[in-house]
Design a protein around this motif. Sequence first.
Motif, PDB file in Angstrom:
ATOM      1  N   ILE A  54       0.837  -1.439  -0.139  1.00 50.14           N
ATOM      2  CA  ILE A  54      -0.171   0.164  -0.134  1.00 50.14           C
ATOM      3  C   ILE A  54       0.921   1.184   0.036  1.00 50.14           C
ATOM      4  O   ILE A  54       1.845   1.279   0.715  1.00 50.14           O
ATOM      5  CB  ILE A  54      -0.865  -0.053   1.281  1.00 50.14           C
ATOM      6  CG1 ILE A  54      -1.709  -1.356   1.312  1.00 50.14           C
ATOM      7  CG2 ILE A  54      -1.876   1.362   1.303  1.00 50.14           C
ATOM      8  CD1 ILE A  54      -2.588  -1.432   2.502  1.00 50.14           C
ATOM      9  N   PRO A  55       0.547   2.455  -0.870  1.00 53.37           N
ATOM     10  CA  PRO A  55       1.220   3.498  -0.968  1.00 53.37           C
ATOM     11  C   PRO A  55       1.541   4.353   0.321  1.00 53.37           C
ATOM     12  O   PRO A  55       0.604   3.996   1.414  1.00 53.37           O
ATOM     13  CB  PRO A  55       0.567   4.491  -1.655  1.00 53.37           C
ATOM     14  CG  PRO A  55      -0.324   3.412  -2.721  1.00 53.37           C
ATOM     15  CD  PRO A  55      -0.575   2.337  -1.551  1.00 53.37           C
ATOM     16  N   SER A  57       1.072   7.309   1.443  1.00 54.84           N
ATOM     17  CA  SER A  57      -0.122   8.194   1.609  1.00 54.84           C
ATOM     18  C   SER A  57      -1.314   7.596   2.175  1.00 54.84           C
ATOM     19  O   SER A  57      -2.003   8.138   2.805  1.00 54.84           O
ATOM     20  CB  SER A  57      -0.301   9.154   0.389  1.00 54.84           C
ATOM     21  OG  SER A  57      -0.612   8.047  -0.648  1.00 54.84           O
ATOM     22  N   GLN A  58      -1.288   6.181   1.797  1.00 51.33           N
ATOM     23  CA  GLN A  58      -2.547   5.592   2.398  1.00 51.33           C
ATOM     24  C   GLN A  58      -2.434   5.102   3.648  1.00 51.33           C
ATOM     25  O   GLN A  58      -3.341   4.679   4.354  1.00 51.33           O
ATOM     26  CB  GLN A  58      -3.259   4.500   1.207  1.00 51.33           C
ATOM     27  CG  GLN A  58      -3.596   5.161  -0.012  1.00 51.33           C
ATOM     28  CD  GLN A  58      -4.045   3.914  -1.010  1.00 51.33           C
ATOM     29  OE1 GLN A  58      -3.906   2.789  -0.776  1.00 51.33           O
ATOM     30  NE2 GLN A  58      -4.529   4.506  -2.168  1.00 51.33           N
ATOM     31  N   ARG A  59      -1.246   4.840   4.183  1.00 47.53           N
ATOM     32  CA  ARG A  59      -0.956   4.071   5.192  1.00 47.53           C
ATOM     33  C   ARG A  59      -0.762   4.986   6.604  1.00 47.53           C
ATOM     34  O   ARG A  59      -0.945   4.624   7.669  1.00 47.53           O
ATOM     35  CB  ARG A  59       0.558   3.601   5.119  1.00 47.53           C
ATOM     36  CG  ARG A  59       0.429   2.289   4.600  1.00 47.53           C
ATOM     37  CD  ARG A  59       1.849   1.388   4.627  1.00 47.53           C
ATOM     38  NE  ARG A  59       2.989   2.508   3.897  1.00 47.53           N
ATOM     39  CZ  ARG A  59       3.986   1.886   3.310  1.00 47.53           C
ATOM     40  NH1 ARG A  59       4.427   0.818   3.391  1.00 47.53           N
ATOM     41  NH2 ARG A  59       4.868   2.976   2.816  1.00 47.53           N
ATOM     42  N   PRO A  61      -2.457   7.217   8.927  1.00 49.94           N
ATOM     43  CA  PRO A  61      -3.965   7.379   9.476  1.00 49.94           C
ATOM     44  C   PRO A  61      -4.423   8.950   9.520  1.00 49.94           C
ATOM     45  O   PRO A  61      -3.520   9.798   9.876  1.00 49.94           O
ATOM     46  CB  PRO A  61      -3.857   6.691  10.903  1.00 49.94           C
ATOM     47  CG  PRO A  61      -2.437   6.978  11.380  1.00 49.94           C
ATOM     48  CD  PRO A  61      -1.792   7.034  10.107  1.00 49.94           C
ATOM     49  N   GLU A  62      -5.658   9.099   9.222  1.00 47.63           N
ATOM     50  CA  GLU A  62      -6.299  10.355   9.009  1.00 47.63           C
ATOM     51  C   GLU A  62      -6.918  10.755  10.775  1.00 47.63           C
ATOM     52  O   GLU A  62      -7.349   9.912  11.270  1.00 47.63           O
ATOM     53  CB  GLU A  62      -7.677  10.147   8.159  1.00 47.63           C
ATOM     54  CG  GLU A  62      -8.179  11.688   7.786  1.00 47.63           C
ATOM     55  CD  GLU A  62      -8.943  11.595   7.000  1.00 47.63           C
ATOM     56  OE1 GLU A  62     -10.122  12.468   7.045  1.00 47.63           O
ATOM     57  OE2 GLU A  62      -8.987  10.823   5.901  1.00 47.63           O
TER      58      GLU A  62
END
Length: 110
Positions: A54-55, A57-59, A61-62
């Motif tokens: 997974i990239p 940027s997606q790992r 957490p928001e």
Amino acid sequence: MSFLVGTASGALVAGGVYYGFSSMMSTRTQRHRADMHHLSQRLVNAASDIPAPIPASQRIPERPFTAMLQSQWNTQIEALFRSTRALDQQVVEWGRKTLYGGDAGRTKPE
């Protein structure tokens, strides 16, 4: 005679040690070559549909609360600097009026 026996036994021991190390290095080199060949074959014949990770940027957490808190902090600091700038401009205008008289819009007297 003892000198010849000591020299011959020393040479025999040195030859044995040399042969032992040489044989060990040869065996390990052959094993490494075979392992490298096996790994290169696996790399060449690998399936092309291996899933990628997974990239980054997606790992990440928001964090909406943290983002909101940072936004509010930045807004407050911006307002503080704007009010400080406005106060500084008022002090400059007051100083001009005091030093030069009524018209503060002019920067130098004529």
